[in-house]
Design an enzyme around this catalytic site. Structure first.
Site, short mmCIF file in Angstrom:
data_model
loop_
_atom_site.label_atom_id
_atom_site.label_comp_id
_atom_site.label_asym_id
_atom_site.label_seq_id
_atom_site.Cartn_x
_atom_site.Cartn_y
_atom_site.Cartn_z
N HIS A 72 0.85 -1.21 0.00
CA HIS A 72 -0.01 -0.11 0.25
C HIS A 72 0.92 1.29 0.20
O HIS A 72 1.99 1.23 0.52
CB HIS A 72 -0.92 -0.01 1.18
CG HIS A 72 -0.47 -0.12 2.38
ND1 HIS A 72 -0.04 1.10 3.29
CD2 HIS A 72 0.28 -1.08 3.35
CE1 HIS A 72 0.66 0.92 4.22
NE2 HIS A 72 0.74 -0.50 4.50
N ASP A 74 -0.60 4.41 0.85
CA ASP A 74 -1.47 5.34 1.84
C ASP A 74 -0.62 5.12 3.09
O ASP A 74 -0.03 4.12 3.41
CB ASP A 74 -2.98 5.09 2.14
CG ASP A 74 -3.34 3.62 2.62
OD1 ASP A 74 -2.44 2.58 2.15
OD2 ASP A 74 -4.11 3.48 3.50
N ASP A 105 6.43 1.69 6.68
CA ASP A 105 5.23 1.20 6.35
C ASP A 105 4.38 2.11 5.32
O ASP A 105 3.60 2.90 5.79
CB ASP A 105 4.50 1.00 7.81
CG ASP A 105 3.15 0.54 7.66
OD1 ASP A 105 2.75 -0.22 6.82
OD2 ASP A 105 2.36 0.66 8.77
N GLU A 139 -5.25 0.70 2.96
CA GLU A 139 -4.84 -0.14 3.78
C GLU A 139 -4.82 0.15 5.20
O GLU A 139 -5.43 -0.16 6.20
CB GLU A 139 -3.36 -0.65 3.63
CG GLU A 139 -3.13 -1.94 4.40
CD GLU A 139 -2.70 -1.84 5.80
OE1 GLU A 139 -2.92 -2.94 6.51
OE2 GLU A 139 -2.18 -0.98 5.91
N GLU A 140 -4.40 1.50 5.52
CA GLU A 140 -4.27 2.36 6.74
C GLU A 140 -5.98 2.79 7.28
O GLU A 140 -5.95 3.35 8.41
CB GLU A 140 -3.45 3.66 6.95
CG GLU A 140 -1.89 2.78 6.48
CD GLU A 140 -1.18 2.14 7.56
OE1 GLU A 140 -2.02 1.65 8.45
OE2 GLU A 140 0.02 2.03 7.39
N GLU A 168 4.90 -5.85 3.93
CA GLU A 168 4.78 -4.93 5.19
C GLU A 168 5.98 -5.20 6.31
O GLU A 168 6.51 -6.28 5.93
CB GLU A 168 3.51 -5.48 5.97
CG GLU A 168 2.26 -5.37 5.19
CD GLU A 168 1.75 -3.82 5.63
OE1 GLU A 168 2.38 -3.01 6.40
OE2 GLU A 168 0.66 -3.57 5.36
N HIS A 357 4.46 4.34 12.12
CA HIS A 357 3.47 5.22 12.70
C HIS A 357 3.91 6.11 13.62
O HIS A 357 3.02 6.73 14.33
CB HIS A 357 2.00 4.15 13.15
CG HIS A 357 1.43 3.26 12.28
ND1 HIS A 357 0.14 2.88 12.42
CD2 HIS A 357 1.76 2.94 11.22
CE1 HIS A 357 -0.16 2.30 11.43
NE2 HIS A 357 0.43 2.05 10.60
ZN LIG Z 1 1.53 -1.12 6.14
#
Ligand SMILES: [Zn+2]
Length: 387
Positions: A72, A74, A105, A139-140, A168, A357
């Site tokens: 992903h 995003d 990520d 995805e997020e 990931e 994150h």
């Molecule tokens: Zn991810």
């Protein structure tokens, strides 16, 4: 065009693609892959009550076997901009580390997949199989207009994948630590015990729901759900809240509520687990506790890609590059792999997850090169002519 993983990662990090914004990230991937001869599609999916989301599907070659890279572009919001050492969408490098939201990520992982695939194709333009990219922008976020619909869309076009690598960040501490060969499932249930409100001094006129709730929870927790399986830890039931919401000390409340979540292994399906939960509750309740159980629908099944030849290719490539034999793990939360595994075996391997994150998410530039080399070795092994 520069197809080094650093350039690709930097270019992606400079796209502000906080879910559901595309931010230019998929357009960048599209242009790079098209130039390398991929057929590229950009399906947009919608659902009432959710924002439209852009996605990308690309394929090089028409033959078998077909290896799919999934991921992903995003990212989660950057948080307090002032606390970042370098702007979250700057792609700055300091002390050999590349900064930016999504560095691990998982724009960094996507960049490595692309760099490896492009290099492989440059050297083997007529290899007999196919390489694909399934990249979502959801995805997020709610994950409704992303991988699930993209897989459906691809299936509708007749696409059939043989194996998938999801990039990931799987490594806890250093590159090579860990491959995920499966994931636990997740199931949430809610229990309501009905009583009758009344005065504490006149309990015979009331029915306190709390002792009943205690019996039910005790019944749920008394026995372990299982003892684990070859590749999975034991399933775990956590009671996440018990609520009565009664502010008065002289009142017996009318009802008690509790919520639990189970992370379950491949002993169970959501249906068999729900049946077991129902059985335990009804046994604990006997005739005296009035309750209802509501189990939330889940698409988070437990799955396992058995350690076969494909997992071996990846482990070997990691060991050759890093000197570490990776642990084959099924720990952690759920991922999009649970959707892909319905179509083909999936293995997850990417960067080191430590800063994902977080403020100052970043990746060692050396790790980008090494992950690219690992993916590159996997492609060599995967498409090597059968001997
Ligand atoms: Zn991810």
């Amino acid at each position: 065009m520069d197809t080094s993983p650093l350039f690709l990662a930097q270019s992606l990090l400079r796209c502000p693609s906080v879910t559901p914004e595309e931010g230019g990230a998929l357009s960048f991937i599209e242009s790079v892959l098209k130039e390398a001869g991929f057929e590229v599609h950009r399906p947009v999916f919608s659902e009432l009550g959710t924002p439209d989301v852009e996605n990308l599907y690309a394929r090089y070659g028409t033959g078998k076997p077909y290896l799919l890279f999934a991921g992903h572009t995003d990212v989660v919001p950057p948080g307090d901009l002032g606390r970042w050492r370098h702007g979250p969408f700057s792609g700055e490098i300091e002390n050999g580390e590349l900064y930016g939201r999504g560095a691990v990520d998982m724009k960094g992982g996507v960049a490595c997949m692309m760099a490896a695939a492009l290099d492989f194709i440059r050297e083997n333009p007529d290899f007999p199989g196919s390489i694909g990219f399934l990249i979502t922008g959801d995805e997020e976020g709610p994950a409704i207009n992303g991988t699930v619909k993209l897989l459906e869309w691809a299936k509708g076009r007749g696409e059939r994948f043989d194996h998938c690598i999801l990039g990931e960040p799987t490594n806890p501490n250093q590159l090579g630590d860990m491959i995920k060969i499966g994931r636990r499932g997740s199931l949430t249930g809610r229990i309501v015990v009905e009583g009758k409100q009344g005065h504490v001094a006149y309990p015979h006129l009331a029915d306190n729901p709390i002792p009943g709730m205690m019996r039910l929870l005790e019944g749920l927790l008394r026995q372990p759900l299982d003892h684990g399986t070859e590749h999975f830890d034991a399933s775990n039931l956590e009671v996440t809240t018990v609520d009565v919401g009664n502010p008065a000390s002289n009142v017996i409340a009318a009802e008690a509520r509790a919520t639990f979540n189970i992370r379950f292994n491949d002993t169970w399906t959501p249906a068999s687990l729900e049946a077991e939960i129902s059985r335990r509750l009804s046994e604990a309740a006997g005739n005296s506790v009035r309750y209802t159980l509501h189990v939330e629908p889940t698409n988070a099944i437990a799955f396992l890609t058995p350690p076969n030849e494909f997992v071996g290719f990846i482990s070997d490539a990691i060991e050759a590059e890093t000197g570490i034999r990776p642990k084959l793990s099924t720990t952690g939360g759920t991922s999009d792999a649970r959707f892909i595994v319905k179509d083909c075996p999936v293995v997850e391997f990417g960067l080191v997850g430590q800063t994902m994150h977080q403020i100052d998410e970043r990746v060692a530039v050396a790790d980008l090169d090494r992950l690219t080399a690992i993916y590159r070795k996997v492609l060599n092994a995967y498409f090597a002519p059968a001997s």
